[in-house]
Scaffold this active site. Structure first.
Site, short mmCIF file in Angstrom:
data_model
loop_
_atom_site.label_atom_id
_atom_site.label_comp_id
_atom_site.label_asym_id
_atom_site.label_seq_id
_atom_site.Cartn_x
_atom_site.Cartn_y
_atom_site.Cartn_z
N LYS A 73 66.67 51.57 21.05
CA LYS A 73 66.54 51.76 19.81
C LYS A 73 65.91 53.23 19.70
CE LYS A 73 63.73 49.83 15.98
NZ LYS A 73 62.78 48.68 15.46
N SER A 153 64.11 46.11 11.41
CA SER A 153 64.73 47.44 11.42
C SER A 153 65.46 47.56 12.61
CB SER A 153 63.30 48.13 11.47
OG SER A 153 62.66 47.88 12.82
N SER A 177 60.97 42.89 13.01
CA SER A 177 62.30 43.61 13.36
C SER A 177 63.24 43.06 14.75
CB SER A 177 61.59 44.91 13.21
OG SER A 177 61.64 45.45 11.97
#
Ligand code: GLN
Length: 487
Positions: A73, A153, A177
Protein backbone atom coordinates in the site's frame (compact mmCIF):
# COMPACT_ATOMS: atom_id res chain seq x y z
CA UNK A 1 -1.64 -19.51 -6.32
CA UNK A 2 -1.93 -18.27 -2.79
CA UNK A 3 0.87 -17.14 -0.51
CA UNK A 4 1.46 -20.47 1.24
CA UNK A 5 1.31 -22.50 -1.97
CA UNK A 6 3.94 -20.23 -3.54
CA UNK A 7 6.18 -20.28 -0.49
CA UNK A 8 6.00 -24.05 -0.12
CA UNK A 9 6.45 -24.61 -3.85
CA UNK A 10 9.57 -22.45 -3.90
CA UNK A 11 10.94 -24.23 -0.83
CA UNK A 12 10.24 -27.63 -2.42
CA UNK A 13 11.89 -26.62 -5.69
CA UNK A 14 8.71 -27.05 -7.76
CA UNK A 15 9.46 -23.66 -9.35
CA UNK A 16 11.87 -20.83 -8.67
CA UNK A 17 11.09 -17.60 -6.88
CA UNK A 18 12.23 -15.80 -10.05
CA UNK A 19 9.56 -17.60 -12.11
CA UNK A 20 6.95 -16.58 -9.57
CA UNK A 21 8.10 -12.95 -9.62
CA UNK A 22 8.11 -12.86 -13.42
CA UNK A 23 4.58 -14.24 -13.70
CA UNK A 24 3.29 -11.67 -11.22
CA UNK A 25 5.22 -8.77 -12.77
CA UNK A 26 3.56 -9.70 -16.07
CA UNK A 27 0.11 -9.88 -14.46
CA UNK A 28 0.61 -6.43 -12.91
CA UNK A 29 1.76 -4.96 -16.22
CA UNK A 30 -1.20 -6.47 -18.06
CA UNK A 31 -3.74 -5.09 -15.59
CA UNK A 32 -3.00 -1.38 -15.92
CA UNK A 33 -6.70 -0.83 -16.66
CA UNK A 34 -7.55 -1.61 -13.03
CA UNK A 35 -5.21 1.20 -11.88
CA UNK A 36 -4.44 -0.83 -8.77
CA UNK A 37 -0.77 0.19 -8.72
CA UNK A 38 0.63 3.73 -8.68
CA UNK A 39 4.24 2.61 -9.17
CA UNK A 40 5.43 -0.76 -10.49
CA UNK A 41 8.66 -2.11 -9.00
CA UNK A 42 9.42 -5.27 -11.01
CA UNK A 43 13.12 -5.06 -10.17
CA UNK A 44 12.42 -5.15 -6.44
CA UNK A 45 10.38 -8.34 -6.89
CA UNK A 46 13.07 -9.94 -9.06
CA UNK A 47 15.94 -9.02 -6.74
CA UNK A 48 14.11 -10.44 -3.72
CA UNK A 49 13.32 -13.60 -5.71
CA UNK A 50 16.93 -14.05 -6.83
CA UNK A 51 18.08 -13.76 -3.25
CA UNK A 52 15.63 -16.45 -2.18
CA UNK A 53 16.69 -18.74 -5.03
CA UNK A 54 20.35 -18.21 -4.10
CA UNK A 55 19.67 -18.83 -0.41
CA UNK A 56 17.83 -22.02 -1.26
CA UNK A 57 20.68 -23.22 -3.49
CA UNK A 58 23.10 -22.51 -0.64
CA UNK A 59 20.97 -24.54 1.75
CA UNK A 60 20.13 -21.53 3.92
CA UNK A 61 16.97 -21.41 5.99
CA UNK A 62 14.16 -19.59 4.15
CA UNK A 63 11.87 -17.01 5.77
CA UNK A 64 8.09 -17.40 6.19
CA UNK A 65 7.40 -15.23 3.10
CA UNK A 66 10.30 -16.53 0.99
CA UNK A 67 9.60 -16.17 -2.71
CA UNK A 68 6.25 -14.42 -2.28
CA UNK A 69 5.79 -11.23 -4.34
CA UNK A 70 3.39 -8.81 -2.70
CA UNK A 71 1.79 -5.43 -3.29
CA UNK A 72 2.62 -2.62 -0.85
CA UNK A 73 0.00 0.00 0.00
CA UNK A 74 1.29 3.46 -0.89
CA UNK A 75 0.91 4.53 2.76
CA UNK A 76 4.10 2.62 3.67
CA UNK A 77 7.43 4.40 3.31
CA UNK A 78 9.60 2.30 1.00
CA UNK A 79 13.24 3.30 0.61
CA UNK A 80 13.97 5.00 -2.69
CA UNK A 81 10.48 4.25 -4.07
CA UNK A 82 7.81 6.96 -4.28
CA UNK A 83 5.62 6.86 -1.18
CA UNK A 84 2.91 9.42 -1.77
CA UNK A 85 -0.10 8.15 0.23
CA UNK A 86 -1.84 8.61 -3.14
CA UNK A 87 -1.60 12.38 -2.71
CA UNK A 88 -0.27 15.20 -4.88
CA UNK A 89 1.47 16.86 -1.94
CA UNK A 90 3.78 13.83 -1.48
CA UNK A 91 4.16 13.11 -5.19
CA UNK A 92 7.81 12.43 -5.92
CA UNK A 93 8.67 11.80 -2.26
CA UNK A 94 11.16 8.92 -2.13
CA UNK A 95 11.83 8.16 1.52
CA UNK A 96 15.46 7.58 2.54
CA UNK A 97 14.17 4.89 4.95
CA UNK A 98 11.97 1.80 5.01
CA UNK A 99 8.89 1.36 7.24
CA UNK A 100 9.28 -1.25 9.96
CA UNK A 101 6.48 -3.44 8.55
CA UNK A 102 7.77 -3.43 4.98
CA UNK A 103 11.31 -4.12 6.21
CA UNK A 104 10.04 -7.09 8.20
CA UNK A 105 8.33 -8.45 5.09
CA UNK A 106 11.52 -8.12 3.03
CA UNK A 107 13.48 -9.77 5.85
CA UNK A 108 10.95 -12.64 5.73
CA UNK A 109 11.74 -13.17 2.04
CA UNK A 110 8.95 -11.25 0.29
CA UNK A 111 9.50 -8.98 -2.71
CA UNK A 112 7.58 -5.92 -3.89
CA UNK A 113 5.60 -5.78 -7.16
CA UNK A 114 4.71 -2.13 -6.69
CA UNK A 115 3.01 0.54 -4.62
CA UNK A 116 -0.72 0.10 -4.42
CA UNK A 117 -3.24 2.82 -5.08
CA UNK A 118 -5.47 3.89 -2.19
CA UNK A 119 -7.69 6.70 -1.00
CA UNK A 120 -5.59 9.82 -0.48
CA UNK A 121 -4.01 9.70 3.01
CA UNK A 122 -6.27 6.64 3.61
CA UNK A 123 -9.36 8.86 3.81
CA UNK A 124 -12.24 7.25 2.01
CA UNK A 125 -14.19 4.06 1.46
CA UNK A 126 -14.14 3.76 -2.33
CA UNK A 127 -10.61 4.62 -3.50
CA UNK A 128 -12.06 7.62 -5.33
CA UNK A 129 -10.10 10.21 -3.31
CA UNK A 130 -6.75 9.09 -4.80
CA UNK A 131 -4.83 11.77 -6.66
CA UNK A 132 -3.80 9.02 -9.09
CA UNK A 133 -7.33 8.14 -10.15
CA UNK A 134 -9.77 5.58 -8.86
CA UNK A 135 -9.13 1.85 -8.82
CA UNK A 136 -11.60 -0.36 -10.69
CA UNK A 137 -12.86 -3.45 -8.91
CA UNK A 138 -12.25 -6.59 -10.95
CA UNK A 139 -15.86 -7.53 -10.10
CA UNK A 140 -18.92 -6.47 -12.11
CA UNK A 141 -22.60 -6.81 -11.29
CA UNK A 142 -24.20 -9.57 -13.29
CA UNK A 143 -25.63 -8.12 -16.48
CA UNK A 144 -24.04 -4.70 -15.97
CA UNK A 145 -20.88 -3.14 -17.23
CA UNK A 146 -20.74 -0.37 -14.59
CA UNK A 147 -17.33 -0.02 -12.95
CA UNK A 148 -17.57 -0.80 -9.25
CA UNK A 149 -15.48 0.34 -6.32
CA UNK A 150 -12.98 -2.11 -4.81
CA UNK A 151 -13.64 -0.36 -1.49
CA UNK A 152 -11.27 1.84 0.40
CA UNK A 153 -9.01 3.00 1.57
CA UNK A 154 -6.96 -0.12 0.70
CA UNK A 155 -8.69 -0.38 -2.69
CA UNK A 156 -5.56 -1.03 -4.74
CA UNK A 157 -4.71 -3.84 -2.33
CA UNK A 158 -8.14 -5.48 -2.55
CA UNK A 159 -8.38 -5.15 -6.34
CA UNK A 160 -4.88 -6.53 -6.88
CA UNK A 161 -5.41 -9.54 -4.62
CA UNK A 162 -8.92 -10.26 -5.97
CA UNK A 163 -7.70 -9.98 -9.58
CA UNK A 164 -4.83 -12.39 -8.83
CA UNK A 165 -2.14 -9.79 -9.60
CA UNK A 166 -0.53 -10.72 -6.30
CA UNK A 167 -1.20 -13.41 -3.71
CA UNK A 168 -1.24 -10.90 -0.88
CA UNK A 169 -0.88 -7.21 -0.11
CA UNK A 170 -0.47 -4.93 2.85
CA UNK A 171 -3.36 -2.82 3.98
CA UNK A 172 -3.95 -0.35 6.76
CA UNK A 173 -7.10 0.06 8.77
CA UNK A 174 -8.07 3.20 10.68
CA UNK A 175 -11.84 2.74 10.58
CA UNK A 176 -12.25 -0.28 8.31
CA UNK A 177 -9.86 0.14 5.43
CA UNK A 178 -8.68 -3.48 5.46
CA UNK A 179 -12.01 -5.13 6.25
CA UNK A 180 -14.37 -3.15 4.00
CA UNK A 181 -12.34 -3.50 0.76
CA UNK A 182 -11.66 -7.17 1.59
CA UNK A 183 -15.37 -7.83 2.08
CA UNK A 184 -16.55 -6.25 -1.15
CA UNK A 185 -13.89 -7.91 -3.31
CA UNK A 186 -14.27 -11.42 -1.88
CA UNK A 187 -10.91 -11.65 -0.12
CA UNK A 188 -9.71 -12.00 3.47
CA UNK A 189 -8.13 -9.28 5.59
CA UNK A 190 -7.29 -8.82 9.25
CA UNK A 191 -6.63 -5.73 11.30
CA UNK A 192 -4.74 -6.84 14.40
CA UNK A 193 -4.96 -5.37 17.89
CA UNK A 194 -3.85 -1.72 17.97
CA UNK A 195 -0.11 -1.81 18.67
CA UNK A 196 0.62 -5.25 17.17
CA UNK A 197 2.18 -3.84 14.01
CA UNK A 198 4.58 -0.94 14.17
CA UNK A 199 3.29 2.31 12.70
CA UNK A 200 6.85 3.56 12.12
CA UNK A 201 7.19 4.63 8.53
CA UNK A 202 3.47 4.44 7.79
CA UNK A 203 2.11 7.84 6.76
CA UNK A 204 -0.04 8.87 9.74
CA UNK A 205 -3.77 9.44 9.33
CA UNK A 206 -5.26 9.07 12.83
CA UNK A 207 -2.46 7.81 15.04
CA UNK A 208 -4.63 6.38 17.83
CA UNK A 209 -6.49 4.20 15.29
CA UNK A 210 -4.06 3.33 12.46
CA UNK A 211 -3.00 -0.32 12.20
CA UNK A 212 -1.40 -2.34 9.41
CA UNK A 213 -2.52 -5.81 8.42
CA UNK A 214 -2.47 -8.38 5.62
CA UNK A 215 -4.97 -8.87 2.79
CA UNK A 216 -4.88 -12.25 1.03
CA UNK A 217 -7.13 -15.01 -0.28
CA UNK A 218 -7.26 -17.31 2.73
CA UNK A 219 -7.24 -17.15 6.50
CA UNK A 220 -4.04 -19.17 6.63
CA UNK A 221 -2.26 -16.82 4.20
CA UNK A 222 -3.33 -13.88 6.37
CA UNK A 223 -2.05 -15.65 9.49
CA UNK A 224 1.35 -16.30 7.89
CA UNK A 225 1.72 -12.74 6.64
CA UNK A 226 0.51 -11.12 9.86
CA UNK A 227 3.14 -13.16 11.70
CA UNK A 228 5.80 -11.60 9.48
CA UNK A 229 4.43 -8.05 9.93
CA UNK A 230 3.78 -7.95 13.69
CA UNK A 231 6.12 -7.46 16.61
CA UNK A 232 7.46 -4.93 19.07
CA UNK A 233 9.24 -1.91 17.65
CA UNK A 234 11.00 0.55 19.96
CA UNK A 235 10.60 3.18 17.22
CA UNK A 236 6.80 3.27 17.75
CA UNK A 237 5.81 4.38 21.25
CA UNK A 238 2.41 2.65 20.89
CA UNK A 239 3.91 -0.68 19.82
CA UNK A 240 3.01 -3.54 22.16
CA UNK A 241 5.95 -5.37 23.70
CA UNK A 242 4.58 -8.90 23.54
CA UNK A 243 5.71 -12.04 21.73
CA UNK A 244 4.11 -12.80 18.34
CA UNK A 245 2.31 -16.16 18.57
CA UNK A 246 2.65 -18.72 15.77
CA UNK A 247 -0.82 -17.82 14.49
CA UNK A 248 -0.55 -19.95 11.36
CA UNK A 249 0.78 -22.99 13.22
CA UNK A 250 -1.94 -22.73 15.86
CA UNK A 251 -4.90 -22.38 13.47
CA UNK A 252 -7.76 -24.57 14.61
CA UNK A 253 -11.30 -24.47 13.25
CA UNK A 254 -12.75 -26.57 16.06
CA UNK A 255 -14.75 -24.08 18.12
CA UNK A 256 -16.01 -26.49 20.79
CA UNK A 257 -16.19 -24.64 24.10
CA UNK A 258 -16.18 -21.22 22.40
CA UNK A 259 -19.02 -18.73 22.53
CA UNK A 260 -19.84 -16.38 19.68
CA UNK A 261 -21.68 -13.14 20.42
CA UNK A 262 -24.19 -11.58 18.04
CA UNK A 263 -24.50 -7.85 18.70
CA UNK A 264 -28.15 -6.85 18.71
CA UNK A 265 -27.42 -3.23 17.79
CA UNK A 266 -25.84 -4.20 14.47
CA UNK A 267 -29.26 -5.20 13.18
CA UNK A 268 -29.90 -1.74 11.76
CA UNK A 269 -33.15 -0.58 10.18
CA UNK A 270 -33.37 -1.10 6.47
CA UNK A 271 -30.53 -3.59 6.49
CA UNK A 272 -29.98 -5.33 3.17
CA UNK A 273 -31.90 -8.64 3.33
CA UNK A 274 -29.05 -10.55 1.69
CA UNK A 275 -26.55 -9.23 4.24
CA UNK A 276 -28.90 -10.29 7.02
CA UNK A 277 -29.31 -13.76 5.48
CA UNK A 278 -25.55 -14.22 5.17
CA UNK A 279 -25.15 -13.20 8.82
CA UNK A 280 -27.69 -15.91 9.78
CA UNK A 281 -25.80 -18.45 7.70
CA UNK A 282 -22.57 -17.41 9.42
CA UNK A 283 -24.12 -18.10 12.81
CA UNK A 284 -25.08 -21.58 11.71
CA UNK A 285 -21.57 -22.27 10.35
CA UNK A 286 -20.06 -21.33 13.71
CA UNK A 287 -22.59 -23.55 15.51
CA UNK A 288 -21.62 -26.37 13.16
CA UNK A 289 -17.99 -25.75 14.15
CA UNK A 290 -18.96 -26.42 17.77
CA UNK A 291 -19.48 -22.91 19.09
CA UNK A 292 -22.37 -21.70 21.20
CA UNK A 293 -24.05 -18.60 19.77
CA UNK A 294 -25.53 -15.98 22.11
CA UNK A 295 -26.98 -12.49 21.73
CA UNK A 296 -24.89 -9.70 23.19
CA UNK A 297 -25.47 -5.98 23.47
CA UNK A 298 -23.14 -3.15 22.42
CA UNK A 299 -25.42 -0.30 23.48
CA UNK A 300 -23.27 2.63 22.32
CA UNK A 301 -22.86 1.35 18.75
CA UNK A 302 -24.95 4.14 17.25
CA UNK A 303 -22.58 6.77 18.64
CA UNK A 304 -19.44 5.07 17.31
CA UNK A 305 -19.57 6.43 13.76
CA UNK A 306 -20.13 10.08 14.76
CA UNK A 307 -17.38 9.79 17.38
CA UNK A 308 -15.01 8.31 14.79
CA UNK A 309 -15.73 11.13 12.34
CA UNK A 310 -14.66 13.62 15.04
CA UNK A 311 -11.63 11.78 16.42
CA UNK A 312 -10.13 10.68 13.09
CA UNK A 313 -10.31 14.14 11.44
CA UNK A 314 -9.01 15.76 14.66
CA UNK A 315 -5.92 13.58 14.62
CA UNK A 316 -5.59 13.95 10.87
CA UNK A 317 -5.66 17.75 11.05
CA UNK A 318 -2.77 17.60 13.47
CA UNK A 319 -0.80 14.91 11.58
CA UNK A 320 -1.19 16.63 8.22
CA UNK A 321 0.14 19.95 9.54
CA UNK A 322 3.63 18.72 8.66
CA UNK A 323 2.97 18.99 4.90
CA UNK A 324 3.83 22.63 4.50
CA UNK A 325 5.97 22.81 1.39
CA UNK A 326 9.16 22.96 3.44
CA UNK A 327 10.06 19.38 4.23
CA UNK A 328 8.50 16.95 1.77
CA UNK A 329 7.13 16.68 -1.73
CA UNK A 330 5.28 19.52 -3.38
CA UNK A 331 6.20 23.20 -2.90
CA UNK A 332 4.13 25.95 -4.44
CA UNK A 333 5.99 29.26 -4.04
CA UNK A 334 4.23 32.01 -5.94
CA UNK A 335 6.35 34.95 -7.20
CA UNK A 336 7.16 37.28 -4.35
CA UNK A 337 5.28 35.15 -1.83
CA UNK A 338 6.04 35.01 1.87
CA UNK A 339 6.12 31.93 4.09
CA UNK A 340 2.39 31.97 4.92
CA UNK A 341 1.53 32.32 1.23
CA UNK A 342 3.75 29.34 0.44
CA UNK A 343 2.02 27.20 3.09
CA UNK A 344 -1.39 28.19 1.77
CA UNK A 345 -0.52 27.72 -1.89
CA UNK A 346 1.19 24.36 -1.28
CA UNK A 347 -1.62 22.97 0.82
CA UNK A 348 -4.35 24.29 -1.48
CA UNK A 349 -2.73 22.64 -4.48
CA UNK A 350 -1.45 19.53 -2.71
CA UNK A 351 -4.47 18.19 -0.82
CA UNK A 352 -7.62 16.78 -2.39
CA UNK A 353 -11.16 17.79 -1.41
CA UNK A 354 -11.76 14.96 1.06
CA UNK A 355 -8.45 15.62 2.83
CA UNK A 356 -9.30 19.34 3.06
CA UNK A 357 -12.75 18.46 4.41
CA UNK A 358 -11.16 16.33 7.16
CA UNK A 359 -8.60 19.03 8.02
CA UNK A 360 -11.39 21.60 8.31
CA UNK A 361 -13.58 19.36 10.46
CA UNK A 362 -10.62 18.35 12.59
CA UNK A 363 -9.43 21.90 13.12
CA UNK A 364 -12.96 22.97 14.01
CA UNK A 365 -13.53 20.24 16.63
CA UNK A 366 -10.16 21.00 18.23
CA UNK A 367 -10.64 24.77 18.34
CA UNK A 368 -11.15 26.75 21.53
CA UNK A 369 -14.80 26.78 22.50
CA UNK A 370 -15.66 23.63 20.54
CA UNK A 371 -13.02 21.28 21.91
CA UNK A 372 -15.08 20.12 24.90
CA UNK A 373 -18.35 19.96 23.00
CA UNK A 374 -16.94 17.77 20.23
CA UNK A 375 -13.51 16.32 20.82
CA UNK A 376 -13.72 15.62 24.54
CA UNK A 377 -17.25 14.31 24.11
CA UNK A 378 -16.13 11.98 21.32
CA UNK A 379 -13.30 10.66 23.49
CA UNK A 380 -15.82 9.88 26.22
CA UNK A 381 -18.00 8.05 23.71
CA UNK A 382 -14.94 6.12 22.58
CA UNK A 383 -14.40 4.90 26.14
CA UNK A 384 -18.03 3.78 26.33
CA UNK A 385 -17.72 1.89 23.03
CA UNK A 386 -14.62 0.14 24.40
CA UNK A 387 -16.44 -0.70 27.61
CA UNK A 388 -19.35 -2.17 25.63
CA UNK A 389 -16.98 -4.63 24.00
CA UNK A 390 -15.31 -5.54 27.29
CA UNK A 391 -18.74 -6.18 28.83
CA UNK A 392 -19.75 -8.32 25.84
CA UNK A 393 -16.53 -10.33 26.10
CA UNK A 394 -17.64 -11.39 29.58
CA UNK A 395 -20.24 -13.50 27.74
CA UNK A 396 -18.47 -14.48 24.53
CA UNK A 397 -15.04 -15.09 23.01
CA UNK A 398 -15.57 -13.55 19.60
CA UNK A 399 -18.22 -11.39 17.93
CA UNK A 400 -19.80 -12.08 14.53
CA UNK A 401 -21.30 -9.30 12.41
CA UNK A 402 -21.50 -8.26 8.79
CA UNK A 403 -18.46 -6.33 7.54
CA UNK A 404 -20.37 -3.82 5.41
CA UNK A 405 -23.98 -2.68 5.13
CA UNK A 406 -24.02 -3.25 1.33
CA UNK A 407 -22.11 -4.98 -1.43
CA UNK A 408 -19.81 -2.97 -3.72
CA UNK A 409 -21.33 0.23 -5.10
CA UNK A 410 -20.63 1.85 -8.44
CA UNK A 411 -17.98 4.52 -8.88
CA UNK A 412 -19.49 7.98 -8.59
CA UNK A 413 -22.53 6.72 -6.68
CA UNK A 414 -21.54 8.32 -3.38
CA UNK A 415 -18.90 10.90 -4.32
CA UNK A 416 -21.25 13.86 -3.89
CA UNK A 417 -22.59 12.60 -0.60
CA UNK A 418 -19.85 12.32 2.05
CA UNK A 419 -22.36 11.25 4.72
CA UNK A 420 -23.56 8.22 2.80
CA UNK A 421 -19.89 7.38 2.11
CA UNK A 422 -19.15 7.61 5.85
CA UNK A 423 -22.14 5.35 6.61
CA UNK A 424 -20.35 2.55 4.79
CA UNK A 425 -18.06 2.25 7.81
CA UNK A 426 -20.87 1.70 10.31
CA UNK A 427 -19.93 -1.91 11.14
CA UNK A 428 -16.15 -1.54 10.99
CA UNK A 429 -15.56 1.62 13.03
CA UNK A 430 -16.54 0.31 16.51
CA UNK A 431 -13.73 -2.29 16.62
CA UNK A 432 -11.31 0.42 15.47
CA UNK A 433 -12.32 2.77 18.28
CA UNK A 434 -11.84 -0.11 20.72
CA UNK A 435 -8.47 -1.14 19.21
CA UNK A 436 -9.64 -4.74 18.79
CA UNK A 437 -8.50 -7.38 16.30
CA UNK A 438 -11.07 -7.76 13.53
CA UNK A 439 -11.18 -9.69 10.29
CA UNK A 440 -13.37 -10.00 7.20
CA UNK A 441 -13.85 -13.39 5.55
CA UNK A 442 -15.74 -13.91 2.28
CA UNK A 443 -19.11 -15.53 2.89
CA UNK A 444 -21.15 -15.63 -0.29
CA UNK A 445 -22.18 -13.88 -3.50
CA UNK A 446 -25.35 -11.79 -3.52
CA UNK A 447 -28.00 -11.99 -6.23
CA UNK A 448 -25.97 -9.52 -8.36
CA UNK A 449 -23.03 -11.92 -8.20
CA UNK A 450 -21.06 -9.66 -5.83
CA UNK A 451 -19.13 -10.83 -2.75
CA UNK A 452 -20.34 -10.28 0.81
CA UNK A 453 -18.08 -10.63 3.83
CA UNK A 454 -18.55 -11.57 7.46
CA UNK A 455 -16.67 -9.84 10.23
CA UNK A 456 -15.17 -11.37 13.37
CA UNK A 457 -14.09 -9.15 16.26
CA UNK A 458 -11.95 -10.53 19.06
CA UNK A 459 -10.65 -9.69 22.51
CA UNK A 460 -7.52 -7.55 22.75
CA UNK A 461 -4.47 -9.58 21.62
CA UNK A 462 -6.66 -12.55 20.63
CA UNK A 463 -5.90 -12.59 16.90
CA UNK A 464 -5.84 -16.38 17.24
CA UNK A 465 -9.48 -16.52 18.30
CA UNK A 466 -10.44 -14.30 15.36
CA UNK A 467 -8.41 -16.34 12.87
CA UNK A 468 -9.78 -19.63 14.18
CA UNK A 469 -13.40 -18.50 13.89
CA UNK A 470 -12.54 -17.08 10.47
CA UNK A 471 -11.17 -20.45 9.41
CA UNK A 472 -14.34 -22.17 10.59
CA UNK A 473 -16.36 -19.83 8.38
CA UNK A 474 -13.98 -20.19 5.44
CA UNK A 475 -14.23 -23.98 5.55
CA UNK A 476 -18.00 -23.91 5.49
CA UNK A 477 -18.56 -21.00 3.15
CA UNK A 478 -16.52 -22.72 0.44
CA UNK A 479 -16.10 -19.36 -1.29
CA UNK A 480 -14.24 -20.02 -4.54
CA UNK A 481 -15.83 -17.41 -6.81
CA UNK A 482 -13.48 -15.26 -8.87
CA UNK A 483 -14.15 -12.16 -10.93
CA UNK A 484 -14.36 -12.77 -14.65
CA UNK A 485 -11.30 -11.29 -16.34
CA UNK A 486 -12.13 -8.18 -18.42
CA UNK A 487 -9.01 -6.04 -17.97
N1 GLN B 1 -13.45 4.87 5.41
C1 GLN B 1 -12.93 5.35 6.65
C2 GLN B 1 -12.49 6.79 6.53
O1 GLN B 1 -12.68 7.33 5.50
C3 GLN B 1 -11.80 4.48 7.13
C4 GLN B 1 -10.53 4.73 6.45
C5 GLN B 1 -9.42 3.89 6.98
O2 GLN B 1 -9.63 2.92 7.69
N2 GLN B 1 -8.22 4.30 6.64
O3 GLN B 1 -11.99 7.37 7.42
Amino acid sequence: MGLKAIRDGVAAGDFTAREVAEVHNDAVAAAAELNAFIVNTPDHALAAADKVDADRAAGKELGPMAGVPIGMKDLFATKGVQSAAASHILEGFKPPYESTVSQKLWDAGAGMLGKLNMDQFAMGSSNETSYFGNVASPWKRQGSNATLTPGGSSGGSSAAVAARLCPAATGTDTGGSIRQPAAITGITGIKPTYGRCSRWGIVAFASSLDQAGPMARSVEDCAIMLGAMAGFDPKDSTSIDAPVPDWAGLLDADLAGKTVGIPREYRVDGMDAEIEASWEEGKQWLRDAGAKVVDVSLPHTKYALPAYYIIAPAEASSNLARYDGVRYGLRDLPEGAGLQDMYAATRSAGFGDEVKRRILIGTYVLSAGFYDAYYTQAQKVRTLVQKDFMDAFEQCDVILAPTTPTAAFALGEKTDDPLSMYLNDVFSVPASLAGLPAMSVPATLNSDGLPLGLQLVGKPMDEQGVLNAGLAIEQRAGFTAQPEKWW
